[in-house]
Write a protein that holds these residues in place. Structure first.
Motif, PDB file in Angstrom:
ATOM      1  N   GLU A   1       2.570 -44.987 -41.703  1.00  0.00           N
ATOM      2  CA  GLU A   1       1.623 -44.328 -42.607  1.00  0.00           C
ATOM      3  C   GLU A   1       2.312 -43.586 -43.744  1.00  0.00           C
ATOM      4  N   LEU A   2       3.292 -42.744 -43.430  1.00  0.00           N
ATOM      5  CA  LEU A   2       3.943 -41.983 -44.498  1.00  0.00           C
ATOM      6  C   LEU A   2       4.745 -42.876 -45.443  1.00  0.00           C
ATOM      7  N   PRO A   3       5.487 -43.886 -44.956  1.00  0.00           N
ATOM      8  CA  PRO A   3       6.145 -44.793 -45.905  1.00  0.00           C
ATOM      9  C   PRO A   3       5.177 -45.479 -46.861  1.00  0.00           C
ATOM     10  N   ALA A   4       3.994 -45.856 -46.373  1.00  0.00           N
ATOM     11  CA  ALA A   4       3.000 -46.478 -47.252  1.00  0.00           C
ATOM     12  C   ALA A   4       2.549 -45.493 -48.323  1.00  0.00           C
ATOM     13  N   LEU A   5       2.403 -44.227 -47.940  1.00  0.00           N
ATOM     14  CA  LEU A   5       1.995 -43.199 -48.893  1.00  0.00           C
ATOM     15  C   LEU A   5       3.089 -42.951 -49.929  1.00  0.00           C
ATOM     16  N   ILE A   6       4.323 -42.906 -49.471  1.00  0.00           N
ATOM     17  CA  ILE A   6       5.454 -42.707 -50.392  1.00  0.00           C
ATOM     18  C   ILE A   6       5.549 -43.868 -51.368  1.00  0.00           C
ATOM     19  N   SER A   7       5.443 -45.077 -50.858  1.00  0.00           N
ATOM     20  CA  SER A   7       5.547 -46.263 -51.705  1.00  0.00           C
ATOM     21  C   SER A   7       4.474 -46.288 -52.777  1.00  0.00           C
ATOM     22  N   ALA A   8       3.270 -45.837 -52.436  1.00  0.00           N
ATOM     23  CA  ALA A   8       2.143 -45.896 -53.366  1.00  0.00           C
ATOM     24  C   ALA A   8       2.150 -44.775 -54.402  1.00  0.00           C
ATOM     25  N   ASN A   9       2.837 -43.657 -54.102  1.00  0.00           N
ATOM     26  CA  ASN A   9       2.690 -42.478 -54.951  1.00  0.00           C
ATOM     27  C   ASN A   9       3.975 -41.954 -55.584  1.00  0.00           C
ATOM     28  N   PHE A  10       5.119 -42.527 -55.224  1.00  0.00           N
ATOM     29  CA  PHE A  10       6.386 -42.024 -55.747  1.00  0.00           C
ATOM     30  C   PHE A  10       7.255 -43.193 -56.221  1.00  0.00           C
ATOM     31  N   PRO A  11       8.205 -42.931 -57.131  1.00  0.00           N
ATOM     32  CA  PRO A  11       9.090 -43.992 -57.641  1.00  0.00           C
ATOM     33  C   PRO A  11      10.183 -44.334 -56.631  1.00  0.00           C
ATOM     34  N   ALA A  12       9.766 -44.877 -55.501  1.00  0.00           N
ATOM     35  CA  ALA A  12      10.666 -45.137 -54.388  1.00  0.00           C
ATOM     36  C   ALA A  12      11.021 -46.609 -54.309  1.00  0.00           C
TER      37      ALA A  12
END
Length: 278
Positions: A125-136
């Motif tokens: 869940e958190l990796p999906a959120l990071i991928s969608a909202n940050f330049p990761a």
């Protein structure tokens, strides 16, 4: 996702965010440091998992990672250590279990199974959120952590070797299924059958055939939990048997605190940066 706070640091941005977690069935808070290089495109992601009693804030406030992370162009993500809230099952008088002590497992036992799903939270869940909202750059991920979080980092890497390019730990609990401060937690979260605990025990995962290319572990010789709870020599034995490269550095006179972690933080950041460069 809600922004709790942001602050400029070393040319980058240290942010704290919250969101309603479907996996943990409660609101969760996490921290992200975005380095200045992210202005030019996605940057590598380094996950830091904290230890018992901690939140996202401990390493953010005391880990001293931002200066070098900004220099190296590393995004640092710091999740919480457990679900939180009035409706989340807890043992308020037990610092080794419950809120603040999720052990990065997916609980199967009631009343914990509803909320204590930290393994799925930090791997899905958190990796999906990071991928969608940050330049990761999610193709370049590393993971590290301290104590309970070191346990989490090792097990997550061993179970996801295709996702992570690097893994290190500060004073990890390497065999939680037999350590006094973690065995009771595993039993409450996962049930009385110790065979069900193997999926969250680094040494037993290695015994069962899981592999990761290499680990870096720093451990203080003055750590009060060394002989009963941490026992890095068990990881050394498992890695040697399996042919896994392990750099185990016993650091004279260092304890279990963030004074120890911050001392060797630069070493770990550089180690990860080298492996995330490609």
């Amino acid at each position: 996702m809600k922004t709790v706070s942001t602050s400029k640091s070393h040319g980058g941005v240290q942010g704290v965010y919250s969101h309603a977690s479907e996996v943990c069935a409660c609101d969760m808070t996490f921290a992200v440091f975005v380095p200045p290089q992210a202005k030019d495109g996605p940057v590598p992601v380094l996950w830091y998992l904290s230890g018992l009693t901690c939140t996202h804030a401990n390493v953010m406030d005391k880990g001293e990672y931002r200066r070098l992370a900004a220099e190296l162009g590393l995004m640092v993500v710091c999740p919480d250590t457990s679900p939180r809230g009035d409706g989340v099952a807890d043992e308020k008088d037990n610092w080794q279990f419950g809120q603040g002590a999720g052990f990065y497992v997916d609980a199967t036992q009631e009343p914990y199974a509803k909320n204590y799903r930290m393994y799925s939270y930090v791997t899905e869940e958190l990796p999906a959120l990071i991928s969608a909202n940050f330049p990761a750059d999610m193709s370049r991920q590393g993971i590290f952590g301290h104590s309970m979080g070191g346990h989490g980092a090792l097990t997550v890497a061993l179970k996801n070797p295709g996702r992570f390019k690097s893994c290190s730990a500060f004073a990890p609990i390497v065999q939680p299924s037999t350590a006094g401060w973690s065995k009771p937690a595993l039993e409450k979260y996962l049930g009385p059958d110790s065979a069900d605990w193997r999926a969250y025990d680094a040494t037993l995962l290695i015994d069962d055939g899981n592999r990761f290319p290499e680990f870096l572990v720093d451990q203080g010789t003055a750590d009060g939990f060394l002989n009963e709870g941490l026992r890095p020599w068990l990881l050394e034995e498992a890695c040697e048997k399996a042919g896994i490269a392990l750099s185990l550095r016993m650091q004279d006179d260092y304890d279990h605190s963030y004074n120890f972690i911050s001392t060797f933080m630069d070493d770990h950041l550089r180690w990860h940066a080298q492996r995330l460069a490609g």
